[in-house]
Write an enzyme that holds these catalytic residues in place. Structure first.
Site, PDB file in Angstrom:
ATOM      1  CG  HIS A  12      -3.175   3.330   2.481  1.00  0.00           C
ATOM      2  ND1 HIS A  12      -4.344   2.472   1.248  1.00  0.00           N
ATOM      3  CD2 HIS A  12      -3.118   1.881   3.080  1.00  0.00           C
ATOM      4  CE1 HIS A  12      -4.165   1.577   1.234  1.00  0.00           C
ATOM      5  NE2 HIS A  12      -3.725   1.355   2.511  1.00  0.00           N
ATOM      6  CB  CYS A  72      -1.182   0.163   1.227  1.00  0.00           C
ATOM      7  SG  CYS A  72      -2.067  -1.503   1.318  1.00  0.00           S
ATOM      8  CG  ASN A 100      -6.786  -1.523   2.287  1.00  0.00           C
ATOM      9  OD1 ASN A 100      -6.087  -0.977   0.363  1.00  0.00           O
ATOM     10  ND2 ASN A 100      -5.931  -1.879   2.617  1.00  0.00           N
TER      11      ASN A 100
END
Length: 328
Positions: free
Chosen positions: A255, A115, A285
């Site tokens: 994020h 990520c 996500n």
């Protein structure tokens, strides 16, 4: 050596058409919409179509980013794709994308930092441009997490979705551009978030399939604690390197993993919700795609004005983290 100032020239995003809602997940595993929203803030996520791979998502986002920047594929010198779901082990997804775009003179490689990958990619690409090695770079964060999500695991399947975000970066006026990067890793946390199967240690086999080693494993509580701590630390360090104060931030682009993690970052940076770009509820996500998709949507929504001070920050498997201070 005088370094060339480097910044974002154009943004683009692509998310698949198919929407997977919390209500649909209720029919697949033991969960419910209220439980998911309360604990994560996620209401739906996008799922790649059958036959659609990471490079296909990259392609759509890249076309928009190049159009936004006003350049064509033959002007690209470098393509970096940050992903943990490449089309295949090799050739790299960046090389697949280079062919799709017709970017014949561009060097191309993939970057694996989960990520945090997009920020890692920006840091790499900006150095090539700052030193005069290249003029234009295309940096993409893209993942098809639905391909590696275990939809029998109620703890992880609610979290992940698919998408791609892209930026073209190049020379900008002195007062604009990237002012700092903060990258880090802690390999001791590797076992907390991983896919064990498919690599050289556990090659694909009937045994690896039976043990479901080709799906994401996450120790949720431990990763959550790490994320709450590291997001604030990384953002603070990026601010320090840029010579900024918390009050200087016009927009935080974090994020998009969990609303509680984002809220903890806002508290740490003493920011109100209106100074944060949040699209977690729509997409979940998307790993490396989360930050660039959020950045592209902020641009679409008119939330980025020239001179604005932006902080990008993320964390991911590795464990890794990355942050950047950027003047729009």
């Amino acid at each position: 050596m005088n370094l060339i100032p480097v910044g974002v020239l154009g943004t683009g995003k692509y998310v698949p058409e198919r929407i997977l809602t919390n209500q649909e997940l209720e029919t697949m595993v033991e969960t419910n919409d209220e439980w998911i929203v309360t604990r994560t803030g996620i209401r739906e996520r996008r799922i790649a179509a059958e036959g659609q791979a990471t490079s296909d998502l990259c392609y759509e986002a890249s076309l928009l980013a190049m159009a936004s920047a006003g350049i064509t594929a033959d002007q690209l010198d470098l393509i970096i794709v940050a992903t943990i779901t490449p089309d295949m082990s090799f050739p790299s997804t960046a090389c697949v994308l280079q062919e799709k775009l017709g970017a014949k003179k561009a060097a191309a490689f993939d970057l694996s930092a989960a990520c945090s990958g997009f920020v890692y990619g920006l840091a790499n690409a900006s150095n090539f441009i700052a030193t005069g090695t290249y003029k234009y770079a295309l940096v993409i964060g893209a993942d098809c997490l639905s391909r590696i999500t275990d939809y029998t695991d109620r703890n992880t399947c609610i979290l992940f979705g698919d998408g791609a975000g892209a930026v073209v970066i190049g020379e900008v006026p002195e007062h604009r551009g990237f002012k700092s990067f903060e990258l880090g890793a802690d390999g001791t946390g590797g076992p907390l978030l991983k896919i064990e199967g498919g690599g050289s240690r556990n090659p694909a086999s009937q045994n690896s399939i039976d043990q479901r080693l080709h799906y994401i494993y996450m120790a949720g509580a431990e990763v959550f604690k790490f994320a709450v701590r590291i997001m604030g630390n990384a953002a603070d360090e990026a601010l320090r390197k840029a010579g900024w104060e918390k009050a200087d931030i016009d927009l935080l682009v974090p994020h998009q993993a969990n609303m509680r993690i984002i809220q903890a970052s806002l508290n740490r940076l003493e920011l109100t919700d209106d100074k944060c770009m949040i699209n977690l509820d729509k997409y979940g996500n998307m790993s490396a795609a989360s930050i660039p998709v959020a950045l592209a949507e902020a641009a679409e929504q008119g939330r980025l004005n020239e001179g604005d001070r932006i902080v990008l920050v993320g964390f991911g498997g590795g464990l890794t983290w990355g942050a950047s201070a950027l003047v729009w």
